[in-house]
Design an enzyme around this catalytic site. Structure first.
Site, PDB file in Angstrom:
ATOM      1  CE  LYS A 115      -6.609   3.347  -8.360  1.00 50.08           C
ATOM      2  NZ  LYS A 115      -7.649   4.039  -6.451  1.00 50.08           N
ATOM      3  CE  LYS A 198      -0.209   6.916  -9.419  1.00 47.30           C
ATOM      4  NZ  LYS A 198      -1.683   7.101  -9.406  1.00 47.30           N
ATOM      5  CE  LYS A 201      -2.998   5.569  -1.318  1.00 42.79           C
ATOM      6  NZ  LYS A 201      -3.524   6.607  -0.527  1.00 42.79           N
TER       7      LYS A 201
HETATM    8  P1  TYM Z   1      -4.374   8.556  -3.583  1.00 41.65           P
HETATM    9  O1  TYM Z   1      -4.893   8.681  -2.698  1.00 41.65           O
HETATM   10  O2  TYM Z   1      -4.054   7.595  -4.112  1.00 41.65           O
HETATM   11  O3  TYM Z   1      -3.513   9.441  -3.482  1.00 41.65           O
HETATM   12  C1  TYM Z   1      -3.355  10.924  -2.011  1.00 41.65           C
HETATM   13  C2  TYM Z   1      -2.092  12.226  -3.149  1.00 41.65           C
HETATM   14  O4  TYM Z   1      -1.520  11.403  -3.586  1.00 41.65           O
HETATM   15  C3  TYM Z   1      -0.731  11.759  -4.612  1.00 41.65           C
HETATM   16  N1  TYM Z   1      -0.690  11.236  -5.389  1.00 41.65           N
HETATM   17  C4  TYM Z   1       0.936  11.408  -5.980  1.00 41.65           C
HETATM   18  N2  TYM Z   1       2.233  12.676  -6.372  1.00 41.65           N
HETATM   19  C5  TYM Z   1       3.094  12.394  -7.063  1.00 41.65           C
HETATM   20  N3  TYM Z   1       3.239  10.844  -7.732  1.00 41.65           N
HETATM   21  C6  TYM Z   1       2.728   9.387  -6.801  1.00 41.65           C
HETATM   22  N4  TYM Z   1       3.163   8.203  -7.526  1.00 41.65           N
HETATM   23  C7  TYM Z   1       1.095  10.037  -6.608  1.00 41.65           C
HETATM   24  N5  TYM Z   1       0.533   8.778  -5.819  1.00 41.65           N
HETATM   25  C8  TYM Z   1      -0.560   9.958  -5.226  1.00 41.65           C
HETATM   26  C9  TYM Z   1      -2.487  11.819  -5.733  1.00 41.65           C
HETATM   27  O5  TYM Z   1      -2.048  12.994  -6.580  1.00 41.65           O
HETATM   28  C10 TYM Z   1      -3.274  12.721  -4.424  1.00 41.65           C
HETATM   29  O6  TYM Z   1      -2.627  13.597  -4.399  1.00 41.65           O
HETATM   30  N6  TYM Z   1      -9.136  10.686  -5.630  1.00 41.65           N
HETATM   31  C11 TYM Z   1      -7.260  11.135  -4.761  1.00 41.65           C
HETATM   32  C12 TYM Z   1      -8.050  11.258  -3.323  1.00 41.65           C
HETATM   33  C13 TYM Z   1      -8.609  12.038  -3.199  1.00 41.65           C
HETATM   34  C14 TYM Z   1      -9.016  13.460  -3.326  1.00 41.65           C
HETATM   35  C15 TYM Z   1     -10.667  14.386  -3.011  1.00 41.65           C
HETATM   36  C16 TYM Z   1      -8.186  14.990  -3.599  1.00 41.65           C
HETATM   37  C17 TYM Z   1     -10.576  12.392  -2.977  1.00 41.65           C
HETATM   38  N7  TYM Z   1     -10.988  13.361  -2.834  1.00 41.65           N
HETATM   39  C18 TYM Z   1     -10.684  15.587  -3.199  1.00 41.65           C
HETATM   40  C19 TYM Z   1      -8.718  16.335  -4.079  1.00 41.65           C
HETATM   41  C20 TYM Z   1      -9.570  16.324  -3.341  1.00 41.65           C
HETATM   42  C21 TYM Z   1      -6.392  10.073  -3.983  1.00 41.65           C
HETATM   43  O7  TYM Z   1      -7.001   9.140  -4.889  1.00 41.65           O
HETATM   44  O8  TYM Z   1      -5.652  10.300  -4.084  1.00 41.65           O
END
Ligand code: TYM
Length: 336
Positions: A115, A198, A201
């Site tokens: 990032k 990947k 968004k």
């Molecule tokens: P974020 O917002 O990027 O994504 C949310 C969830 O979606 C999953 N994900 C994917 N899974 C499969 N293929 C993809 N292309 C893909 N893109 C996103 C992510 O693995 C995630 O599970 N850091 C985290 C948010 C967070 C969080 C937490 C998660 C903050 N605190 C505590 C678990 C527990 C994040 O940026 O997710």
């Protein structure tokens, strides 16, 4: 070892549209855990501002993620749904974890490197300590299980390291050993334009992803336009090792139809992508269409969504506050 009550926590950032990756890698799996576990799902707005967010857009995106969760089947009667900034325990515990985590640990985080890119010096400090806040999200509830996509694995390992160091520094058995739950046929959904990147968004190409705000026509169009190759499909997934785009589409098909990827391969063995993509477009529209429609309906019910988030936050706070109080006592913060 203390036996911790099983509790599920997970989160999504309101930093753009929800994608098929979020749905298949995470949210869909959350739905299946609601009946067997106590479940807490969070719209992580504090995480979102680690990169710039327009305030009005952030407010809308927060509601949109909540709407997406509910439209996907997260039931506010079964699960706590709330946005992170409403419960102060997250930020407070994150500070304590900033003092537990080591710079060396954070320096290894691949997501920060990706990032921040070449402009590390200009990245926010928040982006750097992002994983500490994530550990705080989970451990503020003493959650034991965290369902996520494969990309979050390293962050969850850091959460375990923080919990362990806290326990050992203070000589307590207070935080559980968090278990990542990474399951299903699409734990890493890739871009529709590049099977080695990947689905995200933040990808500048709209055609690289399916958004949960796309209507049926657009979903079908994006699948039809997805990059593929000219070879016919093989009998098993192992034979797709060097064909990233093809493998990705097979995995998406498998996840959407609740089948094993090998079974999907066998079904299309010897066929070209024209047939396969036509069926995948139809399947995607069938599964995602009702969700995107319900999500857009919910978006017109702001008062309802805000009520869910408010009530969720009250319930989350009731769980986190007493845990944070105990942390203060352990750390030695005076409460005269
Ligand atoms: P974020 O917002 O990027 O994504 C949310 C969830 O979606 C999953 N994900 C994917 N899974 C499969 N293929 C993809 N292309 C893909 N893109 C996103 C992510 O693995 C995630 O599970 N850091 C985290 C948010 C967070 C969080 C937490 C998660 C903050 N605190 C505590 C678990 C527990 C994040 O940026 O997710």
């Amino acid at each position: 070892m203390t036996a911790f009550k099983q509790r599920v926590f997970s989160g999504v950032q309101p930093s753009g549209n929800l994608t098929l990756g979020n749905y298949l890698g995470a949210i869909r799996n959350w739905v299946s855990l609601q009946d067997s576990h106590e479940t807490i799902f969070c719209v992580v707005d504090l995480h979102a501002i680690t990169t710039w967010q327009e305030p009005d857009t952030l407010r809308d995106a927060t509601r949109e993620v909540a709407a997406g969760m509910i439209a996907s089947g997260i039931d506010p009667k079964k699960s706590i749904i709330f946005n992170q900034s409403q419960v102060s325990a997250h930020a407070e515990l994150a500070w304590i974890f900033n003092c537990v985590a080591r710079m060396g640990w954070l320096n290894r985080m691949t997501q920060f490197k990706e990032k921040a890119g070449k402009h590390k010096e200009r990245a926010s400090v928040g982006l750097y300590v992002y994983p500490d806040l994530m550990a705080a999200d989970i451990l503020a509830y003493q959650a034991t299980h965290v369902p996520v996509g494969a990309d979050q694995k390293q962050h969850l390992e850091l959460t375990r390291d923080i919990a362990q160091k806290f326990n050992s520094d203070y000589g307590v058995d207070f935080f559980p050993e968090v278990e990542p739950l990474i399951f299903g046929e699409a734990t890493r959904v890739m871009s529709l334009r590049d099977g080695t990147a990947k689905m995200s968004k933040s990808d500048p190409s709209e055609n690289s992803r399916i958004n949960l705000t796309d209507d049926r026509d657009l979903i079908a169009k994006k699948i039809r336009k997805a990059r593929t190759d000219s070879e016919p499909l093989p009998a098993s997934l192992d034979d797709l090792e060097d064909r990233a785009e093809a493998k990705n589409l097979i995995n998406i098909f498998a996840a959407l139809s609740d089948q094993k990827a090998d079974k999907v391969c066998a079904e299309y063995e010897g066929k070209g992508f024209a047939d396969f993509k036509r069926d995948l477009a139809e399947l995607s529209v069938e599964v995602l269409g009702p969700i995107t429609e319900e999500m857009s309906r919910l978006m017109s019910e702001k008062t309802y969504l805000d009520g869910i988030l408010r009530e969720g936050a009250e319930n989350a706070d009731k769980l986190a506050s007493p845990i944070l109080k105990q942390v203060h006592d352990i750390v030695g913060f005076l409460r005269p």
